[in-house]
Design an enzyme around this catalytic site. Structure first.
Site, mmCIF file in Angstrom:
data_model
loop_
_atom_site.group_PDB
_atom_site.id
_atom_site.type_symbol
_atom_site.label_atom_id
_atom_site.label_comp_id
_atom_site.label_asym_id
_atom_site.label_seq_id
_atom_site.Cartn_x
_atom_site.Cartn_y
_atom_site.Cartn_z
ATOM 1 N N ASN A 209 39.856 41.988 28.375
ATOM 2 C CA ASN A 209 40.842 42.920 28.950
ATOM 3 C C ASN A 209 42.251 42.402 28.685
ATOM 4 O O ASN A 209 42.419 41.357 28.069
ATOM 5 C CB ASN A 209 40.568 43.108 30.454
ATOM 6 C CG ASN A 209 40.641 41.786 31.198
ATOM 7 O OD1 ASN A 209 41.671 41.144 31.244
ATOM 8 N ND2 ASN A 209 39.495 41.352 31.738
ATOM 9 N N ASP A 280 33.240 42.569 34.608
ATOM 10 C CA ASP A 280 32.120 42.818 35.523
ATOM 11 C C ASP A 280 30.790 42.859 34.797
ATOM 12 O O ASP A 280 29.745 42.625 35.395
ATOM 13 C CB ASP A 280 32.336 44.143 36.263
ATOM 14 C CG ASP A 280 33.512 44.055 37.221
ATOM 15 O OD1 ASP A 280 33.739 42.946 37.744
ATOM 16 O OD2 ASP A 280 34.202 45.064 37.422
ATOM 17 N N ASP A 309 29.337 37.435 40.560
ATOM 18 C CA ASP A 309 30.657 37.522 41.204
ATOM 19 C C ASP A 309 31.081 36.106 41.617
ATOM 20 O O ASP A 309 30.495 35.513 42.531
ATOM 21 C CB ASP A 309 30.587 38.459 42.416
ATOM 22 C CG ASP A 309 31.968 38.762 42.950
ATOM 23 O OD1 ASP A 309 32.741 37.810 43.178
ATOM 24 O OD2 ASP A 309 32.292 39.952 43.112
ATOM 25 N N ILE A 310 32.076 35.575 40.942
ATOM 26 C CA ILE A 310 32.487 34.181 41.172
ATOM 27 C C ILE A 310 33.049 34.008 42.586
ATOM 28 O O ILE A 310 32.672 33.094 43.326
ATOM 29 C CB ILE A 310 33.543 33.748 40.122
ATOM 30 C CG1 ILE A 310 32.989 33.953 38.711
ATOM 31 C CG2 ILE A 310 33.968 32.304 40.336
ATOM 32 C CD1 ILE A 310 34.012 33.810 37.599
ATOM 33 N N PHE A 326 41.960 38.617 44.543
ATOM 34 C CA PHE A 326 42.892 39.658 44.127
ATOM 35 C C PHE A 326 42.147 40.983 44.057
ATOM 36 O O PHE A 326 40.926 41.000 43.873
ATOM 37 C CB PHE A 326 43.471 39.337 42.750
ATOM 38 C CG PHE A 326 44.740 38.544 42.809
ATOM 39 C CD1 PHE A 326 44.708 37.217 43.200
ATOM 40 C CD2 PHE A 326 45.958 39.128 42.485
ATOM 41 C CE1 PHE A 326 45.878 36.480 43.273
ATOM 42 C CE2 PHE A 326 47.139 38.391 42.547
ATOM 43 C CZ PHE A 326 47.095 37.073 42.944
HETATM 44 N N1 CTP Z 1 35.979 38.468 40.794
HETATM 45 C C1 CTP Z 1 35.138 37.410 40.534
HETATM 46 N N2 CTP Z 1 34.005 37.591 39.810
HETATM 47 C C2 CTP Z 1 33.673 38.816 39.361
HETATM 48 C C3 CTP Z 1 34.530 39.915 39.611
HETATM 49 C C4 CTP Z 1 35.673 39.702 40.330
HETATM 50 O O1 CTP Z 1 35.455 36.285 40.955
HETATM 51 N N3 CTP Z 1 32.570 38.970 38.663
HETATM 52 C C5 CTP Z 1 37.178 38.246 41.623
HETATM 53 C C6 CTP Z 1 38.493 38.498 40.901
HETATM 54 O O2 CTP Z 1 38.987 37.315 40.340
HETATM 55 C C7 CTP Z 1 39.359 39.012 42.035
HETATM 56 C C8 CTP Z 1 38.393 39.738 42.948
HETATM 57 O O3 CTP Z 1 37.116 39.192 42.661
HETATM 58 O O4 CTP Z 1 39.900 37.964 42.784
HETATM 59 C C9 CTP Z 1 38.351 41.226 42.763
HETATM 60 O O5 CTP Z 1 38.206 41.546 41.406
HETATM 61 P P1 CTP Z 1 38.250 43.047 40.914
HETATM 62 O O6 CTP Z 1 37.969 43.066 39.462
HETATM 63 O O7 CTP Z 1 39.486 43.736 41.417
HETATM 64 O O8 CTP Z 1 37.065 43.681 41.737
HETATM 65 P P2 CTP Z 1 35.537 43.797 41.446
HETATM 66 O O9 CTP Z 1 34.836 42.725 42.204
HETATM 67 O O10 CTP Z 1 35.305 43.855 39.989
HETATM 68 O O11 CTP Z 1 35.186 45.191 42.140
HETATM 69 P P3 CTP Z 1 35.401 46.685 41.571
HETATM 70 O O12 CTP Z 1 34.535 46.815 40.375
HETATM 71 O O13 CTP Z 1 34.970 47.521 42.721
HETATM 72 O O14 CTP Z 1 36.858 46.848 41.272
#
Ligand code: CTP
Length: 400
Positions: A209, A280, A309-310, A326
């Site tokens: 991205n 994701d 999801d980290i 964030f």
């Molecule tokens: N994050 C993470 N690991 C993932 C996805 C997200 O650690 N696999 C963390 C990002 O670094 C951020 C927060 O989770 O601090 C939210 O990320 P965001 O991309 O906005 O949300 P998503 O968890 O992807 O949810 P959605 O798809 O509903 O936007």
């Protein structure tokens, strides 16, 4: 953002060939808002003329204890009301004199009369730096509470290679900004993620991205300036590693998670900040060979699988760190941010619009379980400092 606004810095320049770099140092300090007044030793004045520093500092440059009608007792008056006395470059000779209380010229007399902190930036040949009397003198000065910026290792004017090199002016300025930063995260350990991730499809292609990593790197820099030990796990980003920050480069989300968990296990961080724009999904398969077009086939299907999801994984650790995440959204910002806060079980979400990606400014809101704090538009660096200040408050509350 000027980090040294209202700071009064007295800069002493001594006779090392690196004196020419102090022209740039003077310019950068002034650019950061510092009020810089320059003194040159006799040797320094033979290397770079006072007029250069007068132009760069906008002030009279001092070269002697004597014959200064405007300043009859310069060694007392010049250091009065200064926030920092900086000697850059500092030779082995000046270090020896100051360490032993010798005051036989303007710079050493100011050093012995000073009531403000002293920071020394050495510059000399590697063997002079390693020389035992020099090392003893450095230790004496450290014990006296004198701060050092550098020296660093590298090639030297004489052709030798080793420690003794003058730090780059921008790095010296960073040390000075750090010196003045309130140590709100002293003795704290921070693990954080930043940048995009890259999920490979074949040896040359992948899913990524537009995240530049700027916001995450700014937070890492502010955390480091605030006294924390900072471990930054970064996806592919061209951002420069902030001085003192420990950086680990990774590509995929799975690699990022592995590194973060390893760091959590070995370092027991107080704080985890997830800033990375994590992908994701990843491709179910990654081809070892470059995927080729097939004549006559106009479509191809890529199967994606969900990434771990980290942030949620770290937030679920037993006795884990305080977690801040964030949320970058294109609509419904606060509601989505709050649902992330609840779903990932974190203490605070920094909610911002996706339009902030790749920009220098950000307009964010801190979202908590029971309230939110809109911050308004500011630079990413300013926002970074606000996040660090808030994290420090939350750590004091001792609530995960
Ligand atoms: N994050 C993470 N690991 C993932 C996805 C997200 O650690 N696999 C963390 C990002 O670094 C951020 C927060 O989770 O601090 C939210 O990320 P965001 O991309 O906005 O949300 P998503 O968890 O992807 O949810 P959605 O798809 O509903 O936007």
């Amino acid at each position: 953002m000027q980090h040294l606004r209202d700071k009064k810095i007295l800069l002493g320049i001594t006779g090392s060939i690196a004196a020419y770099k102090s022209c740039e140092l003077t310019r950068l300090l002034s650019k950061e808002g510092a009020d810089v007044e320059v003194m040159l030793t006799e040797a320094a004045a033979t290397l770079v003329g006072p007029v250069t520093f007068e132009a760069l500092s906008g002030k009279k440059v001092w070269t002697s204890l004597w014959n200064n009608p405007a300043q009859p007792i310069p060694h007392i008056d010049l250091q009065r009301n200064k926030d920092l006395f900086l000697i850059a470059p500092a030779t082995a000779n000046i270090i020896a004199k100051i360490a032993n209380g010798i005051a036989d010229d303007l710079v050493t007399s100011v050093a012995s009369a000073r009531t403000c902190p002293l920071m020394i930036v050495p510059a000399m040949n590697v063997h002079m730096w390693q020389n035992e009397p020099n090392q003893r003198n450095v230790e004496l000065l450290r014990a006296d509470g004198v701060f050092f910026s550098g020296p660093v290792s590298g090639s030297q004017a004489c052709g030798d290679i080793g420690k003794g090199r003058f730090k780059e002016p921008s790095e010296i300025v960073e040390d000075i900004i750090s010196f003045f930063s309130p140590k709100v995260l002293a003795k704290k350990t921070v693990v954080m993620t930043a940048g995009p991730t890259f999920e490979s499809i074949d040896p040359v292609r992948g899913i990524t991205n537009r995240s530049s990593g700027r916001q995450g790197f700014d937070i890492a820099r502010c955390a480091q300036r605030s006294g924390a030990t900072v471990h930054l796990v970064a996806g592919p980003s061209s951002q420069k590693t902030p001085e003192g920050v420990i950086r680990y480069d990774v590509l995929s989300t799975e690699q990022m998670l592995d590194k973060v968990l390893e760091l959590c296990k070995s370092n027991h961080p107080d704080l985890f900040i997830a800033v990375a724009a994590v992908s994701d999904f990843r491709s179910k398969t990654s081809s070892q060979e470059k995927i080729k077009k097939v004549p006559g086939v106009d479509e191809m299907t890529l199967t994606l699988v969900k990434n771990p999801d980290i942030l949620a994984t770290v937030a679920a650790l037993d006795n884990g760190p305080l977690c801040i995440g964030f949320a970058a959204e294109s609509e419904n910002l606060i509601n989505y941010a709050r649902s992330k806060l609840e779903r990932k079980k974190v203490r605070m979400i920094v909610a911002n619009s996706v339009s902030a990606i790749d920009q220098t400014d950000n307009d964010a809101t801190f979202v908590f379980e029971d309230h939110e704090e809109p911050l308004g538009k500011m630079s990413k660096e300013e926002l970074a400092q606000r996040i660090i200040d808030k994290a420090s408050d939350l750590l004091k509350e001792k609530v995960r």
